[in-house]
Design a protein around this motif. Structure first.
Motif, PDB file in Angstrom:
ATOM      1  N   ARG A  19       0.834  -1.206   0.000  1.00 58.18           N
ATOM      2  CA  ARG A  19       0.000   0.000   0.000  1.00 58.18           C
ATOM      3  C   ARG A  19       0.871   1.259   0.000  1.00 58.18           C
ATOM      4  O   ARG A  19       0.585   2.222  -0.701  1.00 58.18           O
ATOM      5  CB  ARG A  19      -0.949   0.009   1.200  1.00 58.18           C
ATOM      6  N   LYS A  30      -1.094  13.489  -8.881  1.00 54.76           N
ATOM      7  CA  LYS A  30      -1.525  14.784  -8.334  1.00 54.76           C
ATOM      8  C   LYS A  30      -0.544  15.914  -8.701  1.00 54.76           C
ATOM      9  O   LYS A  30      -0.947  17.071  -8.777  1.00 54.76           O
ATOM     10  CB  LYS A  30      -1.674  14.692  -6.806  1.00 54.76           C
ATOM     11  N   ALA A  39      -7.609  14.141   0.391  1.00 56.99           N
ATOM     12  CA  ALA A  39      -8.949  13.937  -0.177  1.00 56.99           C
ATOM     13  C   ALA A  39      -9.866  13.397   0.915  1.00 56.99           C
ATOM     14  O   ALA A  39     -10.109  12.190   1.011  1.00 56.99           O
ATOM     15  CB  ALA A  39      -8.893  12.993  -1.370  1.00 56.99           C
ATOM     16  N   GLU A  43     -11.366   9.536   1.894  1.00 55.67           N
ATOM     17  CA  GLU A  43     -10.982   8.852   3.131  1.00 55.67           C
ATOM     18  C   GLU A  43     -12.217   8.441   3.932  1.00 55.67           C
ATOM     19  O   GLU A  43     -12.291   7.314   4.441  1.00 55.67           O
ATOM     20  CB  GLU A  43     -10.097   9.753   4.008  1.00 55.67           C
ATOM     21  N   PHE A  72      -3.672   6.062   5.664  1.00 50.52           N
ATOM     22  CA  PHE A  72      -3.862   7.318   4.915  1.00 50.52           C
ATOM     23  C   PHE A  72      -2.755   8.309   5.286  1.00 50.52           C
ATOM     24  O   PHE A  72      -2.170   8.959   4.422  1.00 50.52           O
ATOM     25  CB  PHE A  72      -5.220   7.974   5.225  1.00 50.52           C
ATOM     26  N   GLN A  79       3.502  11.400   0.004  1.00 52.96           N
ATOM     27  CA  GLN A  79       3.131  12.340  -1.058  1.00 52.96           C
ATOM     28  C   GLN A  79       3.674  13.739  -0.789  1.00 52.96           C
ATOM     29  O   GLN A  79       4.199  14.402  -1.695  1.00 52.96           O
ATOM     30  CB  GLN A  79       1.602  12.396  -1.203  1.00 52.96           C
ATOM     31  N   ARG A 105      -6.241   4.439  -7.708  1.00 58.37           N
ATOM     32  CA  ARG A 105      -7.170   4.122  -6.615  1.00 58.37           C
ATOM     33  C   ARG A 105      -7.700   2.686  -6.693  1.00 58.37           C
ATOM     34  O   ARG A 105      -7.907   2.055  -5.644  1.00 58.37           O
ATOM     35  CB  ARG A 105      -8.299   5.154  -6.560  1.00 58.37           C
TER      36      ARG A 105
HETATM   37  C1  LIG Z   1      -4.103   8.006  -1.749  1.00 63.22           C
HETATM   38  C2  LIG Z   1      -4.708   9.197  -1.849  1.00 63.22           C
HETATM   39  O1  LIG Z   1      -4.315  10.321  -1.080  1.00 63.22           O
HETATM   40  C3  LIG Z   1      -4.770  10.489   0.251  1.00 63.22           C
HETATM   41  C4  LIG Z   1      -4.654   9.200   0.968  1.00 63.22           C
HETATM   42  C5  LIG Z   1      -5.677   8.284   0.861  1.00 63.22           C
HETATM   43  C6  LIG Z   1      -5.428   6.828   1.057  1.00 63.22           C
HETATM   44  O2  LIG Z   1      -4.340   6.479   1.547  1.00 63.22           O
HETATM   45  O3  LIG Z   1      -6.300   6.004   0.698  1.00 63.22           O
HETATM   46  C7  LIG Z   1      -6.965   8.716   0.466  1.00 63.22           C
HETATM   47  C8  LIG Z   1      -7.216  10.015   0.161  1.00 63.22           C
HETATM   48  C9  LIG Z   1      -6.174  11.069   0.258  1.00 63.22           C
HETATM   49  O4  LIG Z   1      -6.392  11.831   1.423  1.00 63.22           O
HETATM   50  C10 LIG Z   1      -5.817   9.421  -2.789  1.00 63.22           C
HETATM   51  O5  LIG Z   1      -6.169  10.591  -3.000  1.00 63.22           O
HETATM   52  O6  LIG Z   1      -6.331   8.442  -3.344  1.00 63.22           O
END
Ligand SMILES: C=C(O[C@@H]1C=C(C(=O)O)C=C[C@H]1O)C(=O)O
Length: 164
Positions: A19, A30, A39, A43, A72, A79, A105
């Motif tokens: 993950r 992004k 996001a 979440e 997350f 990131q 995703r």
């Molecule tokens: C991975 C992301 O970035 C962030 C982390 C997330 C995650 O680990 O699932 C979900 C939303 C975002 O806050 C995403 O935007 O999908």
């Protein structure tokens, strides 16, 4: 711990690492789109379904929510570090970034049920003699220590808490 419990702990650590490995792809996509790292709606959506699935699997709901929240956090830490690095380098957009919704995703969504299953195992194994020691030892081998191990310790904290 018994061999099968060792295997279950290793499997969980491998899933956490998988993950974390997705985070740089999220960061790339992004970087190009200019989308925010955070996001919250996404979440919240994941957490709601995780809570439901966890309870159905006999997992403590608080444990499951805490665990996913930390996944997350760890992803966002990676990131942010990458965006900072790319900003400092004046990096142009990536030539061929992965598509967040279509490609990235879905990888995370495939990991979610696997992580829930592994969490149920961790909850069961938590009381086994030596499980915590084994978890700590294997974490250093199986989970990447990128960015000085910060994201790794964020992601693993709920498991460490559960397995003293
Ligand atoms: C991975 C992301 O970035 C962030 C982390 C997330 C995650 O680990 O699932 C979900 C939303 C975002 O806050 C995403 O935007 O999908």
């Amino acid at each position: 711990p018994p061999e099968q419990d060792q295997a279950a702990i290793d499997h969980m650590l491998q899933l956490v690492d998988e993950r974390l490995e997705v985070a740089p792809l999220v960061a790339q996509s992004k970087w190009n789109s200019g989308a925010a790292i955070e996001a919250p709606e996404r979440e919240a959506q994941i957490l709601e379904s995780v809570a439901e699935e966890a309870v159905a699997a006999g997992i403590d709901e608080g444990f499951a929510r805490d665990f996913f929240q930390q996944q997350f956090e760890a992803s966002k830490q990676i990131q942010r570090r990458l965006h900072l690095q790319w900003t400092q380098e004046g990096r142009p957009p990536f030539a061929d970034p992965p598509d967040l919704g279509e490609e990235v995703r879905p990888v995370l969504d495939r990991l979610t049920p696997q992580l829930i299953e592994a969490l149920a195992e961790m909850q069961r194994i938590a009381e086994v003699e030596g499980a915590g020691h084994y978890l700590r030892q294997r974490a250093e081998v199986l989970v990447s220590d990128d960015f000085d191990g910060g994201p790794r310790s964020v992601a693993l904290r709920p498991l460490m808490d559960r397995m003293p």
